[in-house]
Write a protein that holds these residues in place. Sequence first.
Motif, PDB file in Angstrom:
ATOM      1  N   VAL A  35       8.577  -1.596  -1.852  1.00  0.00           N
ATOM      2  CA  VAL A  35       9.122  -0.500  -2.664  1.00  0.00           C
ATOM      3  C   VAL A  35       8.052   0.572  -2.865  1.00  0.00           C
ATOM      4  O   VAL A  35       8.315   1.774  -2.728  1.00  0.00           O
ATOM      5  N   LEU A  36       6.838   0.130  -3.164  1.00  0.00           N
ATOM      6  CA  LEU A  36       5.735   1.066  -3.372  1.00  0.00           C
ATOM      7  C   LEU A  36       5.413   1.831  -2.094  1.00  0.00           C
ATOM      8  O   LEU A  36       5.058   3.012  -2.141  1.00  0.00           O
ATOM      9  N   TYR A  37       5.540   1.170  -0.962  1.00  0.00           N
ATOM     10  CA  TYR A  37       5.289   1.841   0.319  1.00  0.00           C
ATOM     11  C   TYR A  37       6.277   2.988   0.510  1.00  0.00           C
ATOM     12  O   TYR A  37       5.896   4.095   0.895  1.00  0.00           O
ATOM     13  N   ASN A  38       7.533   2.721   0.236  1.00  0.00           N
ATOM     14  CA  ASN A  38       8.554   3.763   0.371  1.00  0.00           C
ATOM     15  C   ASN A  38       8.341   4.898  -0.624  1.00  0.00           C
ATOM     16  O   ASN A  38       8.740   6.039  -0.366  1.00  0.00           O
ATOM     17  N   GLU A  39       7.701   4.581  -1.739  1.00  0.00           N
ATOM     18  CA  GLU A  39       7.406   5.599  -2.754  1.00  0.00           C
ATOM     19  C   GLU A  39       6.064   6.276  -2.499  1.00  0.00           C
ATOM     20  O   GLU A  39       5.620   7.088  -3.299  1.00  0.00           O
ATOM     21  N   ARG A  40       5.415   5.919  -1.386  1.00  0.00           N
ATOM     22  CA  ARG A  40       4.120   6.473  -0.980  1.00  0.00           C
ATOM     23  C   ARG A  40       3.002   6.126  -1.955  1.00  0.00           C
ATOM     24  O   ARG A  40       1.982   6.808  -2.028  1.00  0.00           O
ATOM     25  N   LYS A  41       3.152   5.039  -2.692  1.00  0.00           N
ATOM     26  CA  LYS A  41       2.117   4.589  -3.629  1.00  0.00           C
ATOM     27  C   LYS A  41       1.271   3.524  -2.919  1.00  0.00           C
ATOM     28  O   LYS A  41       1.354   2.330  -3.200  1.00  0.00           O
ATOM     29  N   PHE A  42       0.460   4.000  -1.995  1.00  0.00           N
ATOM     30  CA  PHE A  42      -0.224   3.095  -1.082  1.00  0.00           C
ATOM     31  C   PHE A  42      -1.329   2.275  -1.746  1.00  0.00           C
ATOM     32  O   PHE A  42      -1.537   1.118  -1.385  1.00  0.00           O
ATOM     33  N   GLU A  95      -1.491   1.169  -4.864  1.00  0.00           N
ATOM     34  CA  GLU A  95      -0.890   0.090  -5.650  1.00  0.00           C
ATOM     35  C   GLU A  95      -0.312  -0.985  -4.733  1.00  0.00           C
ATOM     36  O   GLU A  95      -0.457  -2.188  -4.987  1.00  0.00           O
ATOM     37  N   GLY A  96       0.344  -0.546  -3.672  1.00  0.00           N
ATOM     38  CA  GLY A  96       0.923  -1.501  -2.734  1.00  0.00           C
ATOM     39  C   GLY A  96      -0.134  -2.335  -2.036  1.00  0.00           C
ATOM     40  O   GLY A  96       0.041  -3.538  -1.825  1.00  0.00           O
ATOM     41  N   LEU A  97      -1.254  -1.682  -1.690  1.00  0.00           N
ATOM     42  CA  LEU A  97      -2.337  -2.407  -1.027  1.00  0.00           C
ATOM     43  C   LEU A  97      -2.911  -3.488  -1.934  1.00  0.00           C
ATOM     44  O   LEU A  97      -3.233  -4.593  -1.474  1.00  0.00           O
ATOM     45  N   ASP A  98      -3.024  -3.192  -3.213  1.00  0.00           N
ATOM     46  CA  ASP A  98      -3.536  -4.196  -4.157  1.00  0.00           C
ATOM     47  C   ASP A  98      -2.656  -5.442  -4.144  1.00  0.00           C
ATOM     48  O   ASP A  98      -3.158  -6.578  -4.140  1.00  0.00           O
ATOM     49  N   LEU A  99      -1.341  -5.236  -4.126  1.00  0.00           N
ATOM     50  CA  LEU A  99      -0.415  -6.373  -4.104  1.00  0.00           C
ATOM     51  C   LEU A  99      -0.537  -7.161  -2.798  1.00  0.00           C
ATOM     52  O   LEU A  99      -0.586  -8.396  -2.807  1.00  0.00           O
ATOM     53  N   LEU A 100      -0.580  -6.439  -1.664  1.00  0.00           N
ATOM     54  CA  LEU A 100      -0.665  -7.120  -0.368  1.00  0.00           C
ATOM     55  C   LEU A 100      -1.987  -7.862  -0.215  1.00  0.00           C
ATOM     56  O   LEU A 100      -2.038  -8.968   0.332  1.00  0.00           O
ATOM     57  N   THR A 101      -3.061  -7.257  -0.704  1.00  0.00           N
ATOM     58  CA  THR A 101      -4.371  -7.913  -0.609  1.00  0.00           C
ATOM     59  C   THR A 101      -4.377  -9.210  -1.409  1.00  0.00           C
ATOM     60  O   THR A 101      -4.930 -10.231  -0.969  1.00  0.00           O
ATOM     61  N   ALA A 102      -3.736  -9.183  -2.571  1.00  0.00           N
ATOM     62  CA  ALA A 102      -3.627 -10.406  -3.378  1.00  0.00           C
ATOM     63  C   ALA A 102      -2.834 -11.470  -2.625  1.00  0.00           C
ATOM     64  O   ALA A 102      -3.174 -12.661  -2.655  1.00  0.00           O
ATOM     65  N   CYS A 103      -1.789 -11.048  -1.925  1.00  0.00           N
ATOM     66  CA  CYS A 103      -0.978 -11.992  -1.144  1.00  0.00           C
ATOM     67  C   CYS A 103      -1.786 -12.604  -0.004  1.00  0.00           C
ATOM     68  O   CYS A 103      -1.696 -13.804   0.267  1.00  0.00           O
ATOM     69  N   VAL A 104      -2.581 -11.767   0.666  1.00  0.00           N
ATOM     70  CA  VAL A 104      -3.389 -12.253   1.784  1.00  0.00           C
ATOM     71  C   VAL A 104      -4.434 -13.249   1.300  1.00  0.00           C
ATOM     72  O   VAL A 104      -4.742 -14.234   1.983  1.00  0.00           O
ATOM     73  N   GLU A 157       1.508  -6.210   7.286  1.00  0.00           N
ATOM     74  CA  GLU A 157       1.914  -5.278   6.235  1.00  0.00           C
ATOM     75  C   GLU A 157       0.699  -4.726   5.497  1.00  0.00           C
ATOM     76  O   GLU A 157       0.688  -3.562   5.085  1.00  0.00           O
ATOM     77  N   GLN A 158      -0.327  -5.545   5.341  1.00  0.00           N
ATOM     78  CA  GLN A 158      -1.566  -5.046   4.739  1.00  0.00           C
ATOM     79  C   GLN A 158      -2.163  -3.946   5.619  1.00  0.00           C
ATOM     80  O   GLN A 158      -2.642  -2.919   5.114  1.00  0.00           O
ATOM     81  N   ALA A 159      -2.104  -4.141   6.931  1.00  0.00           N
ATOM     82  CA  ALA A 159      -2.631  -3.141   7.867  1.00  0.00           C
ATOM     83  C   ALA A 159      -1.891  -1.811   7.735  1.00  0.00           C
ATOM     84  O   ALA A 159      -2.493  -0.740   7.877  1.00  0.00           O
ATOM     85  N   CYS A 160      -0.595  -1.868   7.460  1.00  0.00           N
ATOM     86  CA  CYS A 160       0.190  -0.639   7.297  1.00  0.00           C
ATOM     87  C   CYS A 160      -0.333   0.188   6.124  1.00  0.00           C
ATOM     88  O   CYS A 160      -0.481   1.413   6.223  1.00  0.00           O
ATOM     89  N   PHE A 161      -0.622  -0.479   5.012  1.00  0.00           N
ATOM     90  CA  PHE A 161      -1.149   0.230   3.844  1.00  0.00           C
ATOM     91  C   PHE A 161      -2.548   0.777   4.124  1.00  0.00           C
ATOM     92  O   PHE A 161      -2.862   1.917   3.760  1.00  0.00           O
ATOM     93  N   LEU A 162      -3.378  -0.030   4.752  1.00  0.00           N
ATOM     94  CA  LEU A 162      -4.736   0.408   5.059  1.00  0.00           C
ATOM     95  C   LEU A 162      -4.726   1.636   5.964  1.00  0.00           C
ATOM     96  O   LEU A 162      -5.509   2.573   5.781  1.00  0.00           O
ATOM     97  N   TYR A 163      -3.814   1.638   6.922  1.00  0.00           N
ATOM     98  CA  TYR A 163      -3.713   2.778   7.835  1.00  0.00           C
ATOM     99  C   TYR A 163      -3.307   4.039   7.081  1.00  0.00           C
ATOM    100  O   TYR A 163      -3.875   5.119   7.294  1.00  0.00           O
ATOM    101  N   GLN A 164      -2.334   3.914   6.205  1.00  0.00           N
ATOM    102  CA  GLN A 164      -1.869   5.074   5.446  1.00  0.00           C
ATOM    103  C   GLN A 164      -2.971   5.647   4.559  1.00  0.00           C
ATOM    104  O   GLN A 164      -2.995   6.846   4.274  1.00  0.00           O
ATOM    105  N   LEU A 165      -3.900   4.797   4.145  1.00  0.00           N
ATOM    106  CA  LEU A 165      -5.002   5.234   3.288  1.00  0.00           C
ATOM    107  C   LEU A 165      -6.216   5.696   4.092  1.00  0.00           C
ATOM    108  O   LEU A 165      -7.259   6.016   3.527  1.00  0.00           O
ATOM    109  N   GLY A 166      -6.072   5.708   5.422  1.00  0.00           N
ATOM    110  CA  GLY A 166      -7.170   6.168   6.264  1.00  0.00           C
ATOM    111  C   GLY A 166      -8.274   5.154   6.454  1.00  0.00           C
ATOM    112  O   GLY A 166      -9.347   5.487   6.967  1.00  0.00           O
ATOM    113  N   GLN A 167      -8.030   3.903   6.076  1.00  0.00           N
ATOM    114  CA  GLN A 167      -9.037   2.850   6.240  1.00  0.00           C
ATOM    115  C   GLN A 167      -8.811   2.172   7.600  1.00  0.00           C
ATOM    116  O   GLN A 167      -8.349   1.042   7.695  1.00  0.00           O
ATOM    117  N   PHE A 168      -9.150   2.897   8.657  1.00  0.00           N
ATOM    118  CA  PHE A 168      -8.784   2.479  10.005  1.00  0.00           C
ATOM    119  C   PHE A 168      -9.494   1.200  10.446  1.00  0.00           C
ATOM    120  O   PHE A 168      -8.892   0.336  11.084  1.00  0.00           O
TER     121      PHE A 168
END
Length: 332
Positions: free
Chosen positions: A20-27, A29-38, A50-61
């Motif tokens: 949901v956060l990804y669709n809202e462009r809240k990368f 916050e979403g990354l924090d949740l995915l990182t906790a899951c990983v 899915e964690q990689a998707c957030f990292l990419y959007q944040l420019g953390q290539f």
Amino acid sequence: MTLSVELSEEIISKVEKSRVLYNERKFNEGLDLLTACVHLKPDDALLLFEQACFLYQLGQFDQSIKALERSINITPNSRNHSFLGSILADLGKPSEAAFHYLQAFKFNPSNTYCAYAMAYNGDYDVNGEEYQIIHAALQRNAQQPIDYARLNMALGKIHLKNKDVPGALSFFHTGKKISENFSNYDLSADTLRTQKIISAFKALEYEEMPTSTASNNSTRVALIFGLPRSGTTLLETMLNSHADIQGIGESKLLSSSLEHLAHQFNEEMFQIEHLTKCTAQDWKNSGQQMIGQVNYYGKRWIVDKQLFNYVWLGCAQKLNPDSVFIDIRRNP
């Protein structure tokens, strides 16, 4: 994408919230949740993807690439190979990108975009295994017109790189003829859009072009643009041979920065109407995001050769006053 039944309810809940956060462009916050899951389930390939998707959007290539490599090591599939290929292509690493596009196409031969991207980024022999894989896919009768067109264009690209112009033209002609049947390109609409952009900039109180303030240590961007076959690739290749220059091909550098601007208006894509809404701070924020992307390379100059950058050159100058524009025109 379906989550594994082995995941706990806690992880599933976090992932659903992150989507949901990804669709809202809240990368962030979403990354924090995915990182906790990983952390809770480090061997789940989908969580890493899915964690990689957030990292990419944040420019953390770098981190995005590492997450995808871990995902591939656990469960290789077309999705994670394709995504990794696209990131590497954007980062100006065509041979590495081609390898992953090839793997993606092997896993899913119906993903014909990967076949074309592989041919575009890689160097293959017309008698090689890679060529035969694409050619075999072309012979199947189940292809949709767009797939058939892509495969023809991919084979044409390989022939062209092998300096077989007649062979390349044969495949290109077939691919173009097929693509014309489903292409919705409208020249008049494109012309009208360009006129609207010009009018929009004329209506702005457009300040005088700022003097470059780039220091000797800062990264600068050069945008090459022009019509196809005008020499843009040759120029980028020549510039890329310099130790202080990194060519990144036809990247999404400018378009992603404009998308960053659009997100401030809760829009997915940048629209002409946004020009009059953007404040100086908006341009500055998205410009910093743009420079953040190119700082990854650690080079003095970054050269982008996306041909259609010319449409938004005014925006490119607003985003980064230190940008340099190179207009290539073919004669005749």
